[in-house]
Write a protein that holds these residues in place. Structure first.
Motif, PDB file in Angstrom:
ATOM      1  N   ASN A 189      -6.954 -14.867  32.744  1.00 23.97           N
ATOM      2  CA  ASN A 189      -6.606 -13.771  34.197  1.00 23.97           C
ATOM      3  C   ASN A 189      -5.099 -14.263  34.654  1.00 23.97           C
ATOM      4  O   ASN A 189      -4.753 -13.846  34.929  1.00 23.97           O
ATOM      5  N   THR A 190      -4.339 -13.749  32.416  1.00 27.69           N
ATOM      6  CA  THR A 190      -2.897 -13.861  33.104  1.00 27.69           C
ATOM      7  C   THR A 190      -2.307 -12.655  32.333  1.00 27.69           C
ATOM      8  O   THR A 190      -3.321 -12.149  31.183  1.00 27.69           O
ATOM      9  N   ARG A 191      -0.872 -12.039  32.261  1.00 28.54           N
ATOM     10  CA  ARG A 191      -0.811 -11.161  31.405  1.00 28.54           C
ATOM     11  C   ARG A 191       1.289 -11.623  30.955  1.00 28.54           C
ATOM     12  O   ARG A 191       2.003 -12.103  31.873  1.00 28.54           O
ATOM     13  N   TRP A 192       0.883 -10.880  30.044  1.00 25.73           N
ATOM     14  CA  TRP A 192       2.671 -11.415  29.184  1.00 25.73           C
ATOM     15  C   TRP A 192       2.759  -9.833  29.185  1.00 25.73           C
ATOM     16  O   TRP A 192       2.384  -8.739  28.684  1.00 25.73           O
ATOM     17  N   ILE A 193       4.046  -9.562  29.796  1.00 26.88           N
ATOM     18  CA  ILE A 193       4.774  -7.677  29.730  1.00 26.88           C
ATOM     19  C   ILE A 193       6.011  -7.832  29.304  1.00 26.88           C
ATOM     20  O   ILE A 193       6.860  -8.436  29.873  1.00 26.88           O
ATOM     21  N   THR A 194       6.096  -7.611  27.978  1.00 25.25           N
ATOM     22  CA  THR A 194       7.799  -7.061  27.302  1.00 25.25           C
ATOM     23  C   THR A 194       8.340  -5.981  27.998  1.00 25.25           C
ATOM     24  O   THR A 194       7.847  -4.527  28.064  1.00 25.25           O
ATOM     25  N   VAL A 195       9.009  -5.587  28.872  1.00 20.06           N
ATOM     26  CA  VAL A 195       9.783  -4.957  29.765  1.00 20.06           C
ATOM     27  C   VAL A 195      11.361  -4.090  28.297  1.00 20.06           C
ATOM     28  O   VAL A 195      12.224  -5.486  28.437  1.00 20.06           O
ATOM     29  N   GLY A 196      11.598  -3.330  28.659  1.00 14.70           N
ATOM     30  CA  GLY A 196      13.281  -3.403  28.570  1.00 14.70           C
ATOM     31  C   GLY A 196      13.620  -1.759  28.544  1.00 14.70           C
ATOM     32  O   GLY A 196      12.832  -0.611  29.164  1.00 14.70           O
ATOM     33  N   PRO A 197      14.937  -1.350  28.018  1.00 17.21           N
ATOM     34  CA  PRO A 197      15.882  -0.283  28.749  1.00 17.21           C
ATOM     35  C   PRO A 197      15.037   0.738  26.976  1.00 17.21           C
ATOM     36  O   PRO A 197      15.006   0.199  25.785  1.00 17.21           O
ATOM     37  N   ALA A 198      14.602   1.606  27.674  1.00 17.29           N
ATOM     38  CA  ALA A 198      14.040   2.702  26.509  1.00 17.29           C
ATOM     39  C   ALA A 198      14.997   3.274  25.273  1.00 17.29           C
ATOM     40  O   ALA A 198      14.940   3.039  23.954  1.00 17.29           O
ATOM     41  N   ASP A 199      16.197   3.048  25.885  1.00 16.73           N
ATOM     42  CA  ASP A 199      16.984   3.395  24.763  1.00 16.73           C
ATOM     43  C   ASP A 199      17.925   2.043  23.888  1.00 16.73           C
ATOM     44  O   ASP A 199      19.250   2.228  23.224  1.00 16.73           O
ATOM     45  N   GLN A 200      17.094   1.223  23.866  1.00 12.60           N
ATOM     46  CA  GLN A 200      17.833  -0.585  23.867  1.00 12.60           C
ATOM     47  C   GLN A 200      16.585  -0.725  22.785  1.00 12.60           C
ATOM     48  O   GLN A 200      16.228  -1.716  23.121  1.00 12.60           O
ATOM     49  N   PRO A 201      15.474   0.061  22.258  1.00 13.82           N
ATOM     50  CA  PRO A 201      14.771  -1.483  21.738  1.00 13.82           C
ATOM     51  C   PRO A 201      14.373  -2.501  20.935  1.00 13.82           C
ATOM     52  O   PRO A 201      13.020  -2.674  21.004  1.00 13.82           O
ATOM     53  N   ASP A 202      15.926  -2.738  20.618  1.00 15.18           N
ATOM     54  CA  ASP A 202      15.919  -3.922  19.728  1.00 15.18           C
ATOM     55  C   ASP A 202      16.145  -5.150  21.108  1.00 15.18           C
ATOM     56  O   ASP A 202      16.628  -6.404  20.422  1.00 15.18           O
ATOM     57  N   THR A 203      15.744  -4.405  22.473  1.00 15.06           N
ATOM     58  CA  THR A 203      16.082  -5.890  23.298  1.00 15.06           C
ATOM     59  C   THR A 203      15.493  -5.665  24.588  1.00 15.06           C
ATOM     60  O   THR A 203      15.253  -5.059  25.017  1.00 15.06           O
ATOM     61  N   ALA A 204      14.511  -6.594  24.551  1.00 13.48           N
ATOM     62  CA  ALA A 204      13.301  -7.110  25.665  1.00 13.48           C
ATOM     63  C   ALA A 204      13.279  -8.063  27.078  1.00 13.48           C
ATOM     64  O   ALA A 204      13.905  -9.185  26.306  1.00 13.48           O
ATOM     65  N   ILE A 205      13.074  -8.120  27.971  1.00 13.45           N
ATOM     66  CA  ILE A 205      12.463  -9.248  28.195  1.00 13.45           C
ATOM     67  C   ILE A 205      10.829  -9.279  28.763  1.00 13.45           C
ATOM     68  O   ILE A 205      10.115  -8.242  28.852  1.00 13.45           O
ATOM     69  N   VAL A 206      10.221 -10.535  28.502  1.00 16.99           N
ATOM     70  CA  VAL A 206       9.281 -10.928  28.144  1.00 16.99           C
ATOM     71  C   VAL A 206       8.893 -11.585  29.934  1.00 16.99           C
ATOM     72  O   VAL A 206       9.525 -12.851  29.866  1.00 16.99           O
ATOM     73  N   LEU A 207       7.783 -10.765  30.354  1.00 20.71           N
ATOM     74  CA  LEU A 207       7.287 -11.062  32.047  1.00 20.71           C
ATOM     75  C   LEU A 207       6.189 -12.582  31.393  1.00 20.71           C
ATOM     76  O   LEU A 207       4.904 -11.204  31.198  1.00 20.71           O
ATOM     77  N   GLN A 208       6.665 -13.772  32.042  1.00 17.41           N
ATOM     78  CA  GLN A 208       5.429 -14.794  30.964  1.00 17.41           C
ATOM     79  C   GLN A 208       4.603 -14.423  32.253  1.00 17.41           C
ATOM     80  O   GLN A 208       5.227 -15.098  33.722  1.00 17.41           O
ATOM     81  N   PRO A 209       3.648 -15.021  32.286  1.00 16.45           N
ATOM     82  CA  PRO A 209       3.033 -15.967  33.693  1.00 16.45           C
ATOM     83  C   PRO A 209       3.368 -17.305  33.764  1.00 16.45           C
ATOM     84  O   PRO A 209       4.242 -18.155  32.631  1.00 16.45           O
ATOM     85  N   VAL A 210       3.002 -17.936  34.560  1.00 17.02           N
ATOM     86  CA  VAL A 210       3.411 -19.708  35.157  1.00 17.02           C
ATOM     87  C   VAL A 210       2.529 -20.208  35.087  1.00 17.02           C
ATOM     88  O   VAL A 210       1.642 -20.073  35.849  1.00 17.02           O
TER      89      VAL A 210
END
Length: 134
Positions: free
Chosen positions: A38-59
């Motif tokens: 019942n958890t999700r990990w979501i990776t987001v980042g700027p479209a013009d920076q494919p080598d940089t991301a934030i992973v939004l992780q459940p606690v």
């Protein structure tokens, strides 16, 4: 040495609210949305920076319940996690995010340490500071 920052992690307590903030308000793309139980990990980042991301992780996954509760309490108070982003025009970015209903922590200000920045909280309580690019 050829080392760069590829991704960093921020906790999220509501995956759909996190997506709405990072995708719809900040304009990031959702690159990966992985569910497990019942958890999700979501990776987001700027479209013009494919080598940089934030992973939004459940606690909580993998932690004793008591530890997860303690971390959730800190996250919800905005007392633990933060990310620094950059924008070409911090005042215009602030105006757009404030008008869209983002939770304002600090209006744009020139800091003693040489940057102009503003700050918001994401729906989980993480501090999102946006600095003017030099």
């Amino acid at each position: 040495m050829d080392i760069s920052i590829y991704s960093s992690f921020l906790p999220q307590t509501d995956p759909d609210a996190a997506i709405a903030f990072y995708r719809d308000l900040l304009g990031f793309e959702v690159r990966v949305d992985v569910g497990w139980e019942n958890t999700r990990w979501i990776t987001v980042g700027p479209a013009d920076q494919p080598d940089t991301a934030i992973v939004l992780q459940p606690v909580g996954p993998g932690l004793p319940e008591e530890d997860a509760k303690a971390i959730l309490a800190l996250v919800s108070k905005g007392a633990w996690f933060a990310v620094n982003l950059a924008a070409a025009d911090v005042d215009a970015t602030f105006a757009r995010l404030e008008a869209a209903g983002a939770d304002v922590v600090q209006e744009p200000v020139d800091q003693e340490y040489g940057v102009r920045d503003c700050a918001f909280r994401d729906p989980s309580g993480n501090l999102v500071r946006i600095q003017q690019r030099a």
